[in-house]
Scaffold this motif. Structure first.
Motif, PDB file in Angstrom:
ATOM      1  N   TRP A  37       0.807  -0.711   0.283  1.00  0.00           N
ATOM      2  CA  TRP A  37       0.120   0.092   0.330  1.00  0.00           C
ATOM      3  C   TRP A  37       0.799   1.214   0.285  1.00  0.00           C
ATOM      4  O   TRP A  37       2.006   0.935   0.674  1.00  0.00           O
ATOM      5  N   LEU A  38       0.555   2.359  -0.493  1.00  0.00           N
ATOM      6  CA  LEU A  38       0.948   3.000  -0.533  1.00  0.00           C
ATOM      7  C   LEU A  38       1.277   4.299   0.276  1.00  0.00           C
ATOM      8  O   LEU A  38      -0.342   4.748   0.528  1.00  0.00           O
ATOM      9  N   GLY A  39       2.408   4.430   1.053  1.00  0.00           N
ATOM     10  CA  GLY A  39       1.746   5.407   1.588  1.00  0.00           C
ATOM     11  C   GLY A  39       2.377   7.475   1.930  1.00  0.00           C
ATOM     12  O   GLY A  39       1.994   8.518   2.235  1.00  0.00           O
ATOM     13  N   THR A  40       3.032   7.114  -0.039  1.00  0.00           N
ATOM     14  CA  THR A  40       3.486   8.181  -0.131  1.00  0.00           C
ATOM     15  C   THR A  40       3.466   8.898  -2.181  1.00  0.00           C
ATOM     16  O   THR A  40       2.355   8.120  -2.252  1.00  0.00           O
ATOM     17  N   SER A  41       3.978   9.426  -2.138  1.00  0.00           N
ATOM     18  CA  SER A  41       2.932  10.083  -3.368  1.00  0.00           C
ATOM     19  C   SER A  41       3.896   9.816  -4.616  1.00  0.00           C
ATOM     20  O   SER A  41       3.253  10.115  -6.004  1.00  0.00           O
ATOM     21  N   VAL A  42       4.826   9.498  -4.138  1.00  0.00           N
ATOM     22  CA  VAL A  42       6.491   8.981  -5.301  1.00  0.00           C
ATOM     23  C   VAL A  42       6.523   7.818  -5.647  1.00  0.00           C
ATOM     24  O   VAL A  42       6.618   7.364  -4.541  1.00  0.00           O
ATOM     25  N   VAL A  43       6.674   6.800  -7.080  1.00  0.00           N
ATOM     26  CA  VAL A  43       7.176   5.789  -6.163  1.00  0.00           C
ATOM     27  C   VAL A  43       8.415   5.231  -7.394  1.00  0.00           C
ATOM     28  O   VAL A  43       8.417   5.977  -8.074  1.00  0.00           O
ATOM     29  N   GLN A  44       9.440   4.625  -6.397  1.00  0.00           N
ATOM     30  CA  GLN A  44      10.906   4.272  -7.509  1.00  0.00           C
ATOM     31  C   GLN A  44      10.783   3.287  -7.693  1.00  0.00           C
ATOM     32  O   GLN A  44      10.658   2.137  -6.697  1.00  0.00           O
ATOM     33  N   ALA A  45      10.726   3.147  -8.554  1.00  0.00           N
ATOM     34  CA  ALA A  45      10.597   1.249  -9.636  1.00  0.00           C
ATOM     35  C   ALA A  45      12.032   0.668  -9.080  1.00  0.00           C
ATOM     36  O   ALA A  45      13.072   1.724  -8.228  1.00  0.00           O
ATOM     37  N   LEU A  46      12.290  -0.792  -8.674  1.00  0.00           N
ATOM     38  CA  LEU A  46      12.707  -1.664  -8.161  1.00  0.00           C
ATOM     39  C   LEU A  46      12.555  -3.166  -8.822  1.00  0.00           C
ATOM     40  O   LEU A  46      11.414  -2.642  -9.213  1.00  0.00           O
ATOM     41  N   PRO A  47      13.838  -3.202  -8.724  1.00  0.00           N
ATOM     42  CA  PRO A  47      13.604  -4.664  -9.814  1.00  0.00           C
ATOM     43  C   PRO A  47      13.431  -5.955  -8.871  1.00  0.00           C
ATOM     44  O   PRO A  47      12.742  -5.589  -7.591  1.00  0.00           O
ATOM     45  N   VAL A  48      12.008  -6.900  -9.128  1.00  0.00           N
ATOM     46  CA  VAL A  48      11.020  -8.055  -8.748  1.00  0.00           C
ATOM     47  C   VAL A  48      12.541  -8.903  -8.582  1.00  0.00           C
ATOM     48  O   VAL A  48      13.440  -9.362  -9.258  1.00  0.00           O
ATOM     49  N   THR A  49      12.771  -9.505  -7.095  1.00  0.00           N
ATOM     50  CA  THR A  49      13.278 -10.464  -6.887  1.00  0.00           C
ATOM     51  C   THR A  49      12.965 -11.616  -7.008  1.00  0.00           C
ATOM     52  O   THR A  49      11.849 -11.593  -6.705  1.00  0.00           O
ATOM     53  N   GLY A  50      13.638 -12.546  -6.751  1.00  0.00           N
ATOM     54  CA  GLY A  50      13.235 -13.524  -7.063  1.00  0.00           C
ATOM     55  C   GLY A  50      12.740 -14.282  -8.010  1.00  0.00           C
ATOM     56  O   GLY A  50      11.745 -15.556  -8.028  1.00  0.00           O
ATOM     57  N   ILE A  51      12.802 -14.231  -9.277  1.00  0.00           N
ATOM     58  CA  ILE A  51      12.597 -14.707 -10.515  1.00  0.00           C
ATOM     59  C   ILE A  51      12.793 -15.890 -10.320  1.00  0.00           C
ATOM     60  O   ILE A  51      12.201 -16.877 -11.160  1.00  0.00           O
ATOM     61  N   TYR A  52      14.491 -15.971 -10.411  1.00  0.00           N
ATOM     62  CA  TYR A  52      14.418 -17.873 -10.805  1.00  0.00           C
ATOM     63  C   TYR A  52      14.965 -18.674  -9.795  1.00  0.00           C
ATOM     64  O   TYR A  52      15.176 -19.556  -9.040  1.00  0.00           O
TER      65      TYR A  52
END
Length: 396
Positions: A37-52
């Motif tokens: 859930w977003l608590g701020t107005s800015v989203v900083q994209a991050l890599p998705v982990t655990g793909i492999y």
């Protein structure tokens, strides 16, 4: 056969296959592979982990339990890496599944206690009356399987199957529910925890970065329930600006008195607008259908076939590189993008430098992947058909 065995006091058992002893961890987490859930107005994209990697419940740590678990885990990883279940029907993938253990880099066992009331525990019975006394907790063995990224990517590349990079676009979800009395309410974690849980499960399994609005006064003012129910694209886009999400999934769900789930969905991505309906009697299936469609669409847009050869080249001009650390971070960032093959520096002048980048995909894909992270801010127009230079400012 088995090398690098380590038994710790924390009841975890690790196995490292002989040709794969590099100890990088990619355990499944929920930073952006699940939801928040977003608590701020800015989203900083991050890599998705655990793909492999993937977790499988097993009865024991025996070899007979491992082999089918390896197959189940590899199938889940293939879906997560490609973003589409259809690739499981590929002949090369089917063959690899039959020998899944050859792609395993590491396995790790842990025990999990299923508490009473979870629905998955056994009961203690009175030895004289045979009547249940109390729900008893059960110890469940979980095996986490980590596959070698190089081997999985090589398998997919040889089969010309595109791979979806770990830096993935976020999906902001707005949803309104209407009961059989016509009352409408916004989806939230307090009143609709089951729906949130289904979305969370899907997001983890598919590596989909899912966001939810905070539903504060500003949200409710910008997007009233009736406007969301009408799936007004202009109002939805305007209310979503504060979250800086890469795409938007808006849905309305009508719970009928007969138990049918009837709804309409709208997917907004770039300048595209896709509207589709959905009817089901199973809530989890109803929630999974639009998420599966969104995941497949995004994967098709961003995925590239990874080969040893480069298809295109791009020139980047970057300003704001004020230190050796910034320079190193910039190169690491670019080389970590799935579409990038090699990066070389052709000119360095103070805080400005020019880079030559060889690609396994297109210049447009490079531009969009860079845009997901937001650490390189574009200073010019998107790439066109000519050999124009892509200009950025480094912000990290």
């Amino acid at each position: 056969m088995v090398e690098g065995v380590n038994m710790s006091t924390s009841n975890e058992f690790k196995y490292y296959s002989a040709p794969m002893k590099r100890l990088f961890r990619q355990l499944p987490t929920c930073v952006l592979g699940g939801f928040f859930w977003l608590g701020t107005s800015v989203v900083q994209a991050l890599p998705v982990t655990g793909i492999y990697s993937h977790e499988v419940a097993v009865v024991s740590q025996s070899e007979s339990e491992r082999l089918p678990a390896f197959q189940e885990a590899l199938a889940a990883v293939i879906v997560k890496v490609t973003g589409n279940v259809r690739w499981l029907e590929n002949s090369a993938v089917r063959q690899a599944l039959s020998n899944a253990q050859s792609l395993v880099q590491e396995i790790q066992f842990r025990t999990e206690t299923l508490s009473p009331g979870s629905g998955n525990q056994s009961q203690v019975t009175d030895p004289f009356t045979s009547l249940p006394i109390i729900d008893a907790p059960v110890q469940q063995t979980i095996m986490n399987v980590l596959f070698a990224r190089e081997l999985v990517d090589r398998l997919l590349g040889n089969a010309a199957i595109p791979v979806w990079d770990s830096n993935r676009p976020s999906v902001l979800i707005w949803m309104v529910l209407q009961d059989d009395r016509g009352q409408r309410r916004l989806l939230n974690n307090e009143t609709n925890p089951q729906i949130i849980d289904y979305i969370q499960q899907f997001a983890r399994l598919r590596g989909l970065p899912v966001l939810f609005p905070v539903l504060d006064f500003e949200d409710r003012q910008n997007l009233p329930v009736d406007r969301l129910w009408a799936l007004d694209p202009a109002a939805i886009r305007q209310a979503s600006i504060r979250y800086s999400a890469d795409s938007i999934l808006a849905g309305r769900l009508h719970l009928t008195s007969t138990g049918d789930l009837v709804g309409l969905w709208q997917f907004l991505f770039r300048d595209q607008e896709l509207v589709f309906d959905s009817v089901n009697t199973n809530l989890q299936d109803y929630i999974s259908e639009p998420l599966d469609l969104v995941t497949s669409r995004l994967a098709e847009h961003f995925s590239v076939v990874r080969t040893d050869s480069s298809l295109e080249r791009a020139r980047l001009q970057v300003t704001g590189v004020s230190s050796l650390q910034a320079y190193t971070s910039l190169l690491e960032f670019l080389r970590g993008l799935g579409v990038v093959n090699t990066v070389t520096t052709s000119r360095l002048d103070g805080e400005n430098l020019e880079l030559e980048v060889s690609l396994q995909g297109s210049r447009q894909q490079l531009y969009e992947l860079i845009g997901l992270d937001r650490t390189l801010l574009p200073l010019g127009d998107p790439p066109d058909d000519n050999d124009s230079v892509l200009s950025y400012r480094w912000t990290r």
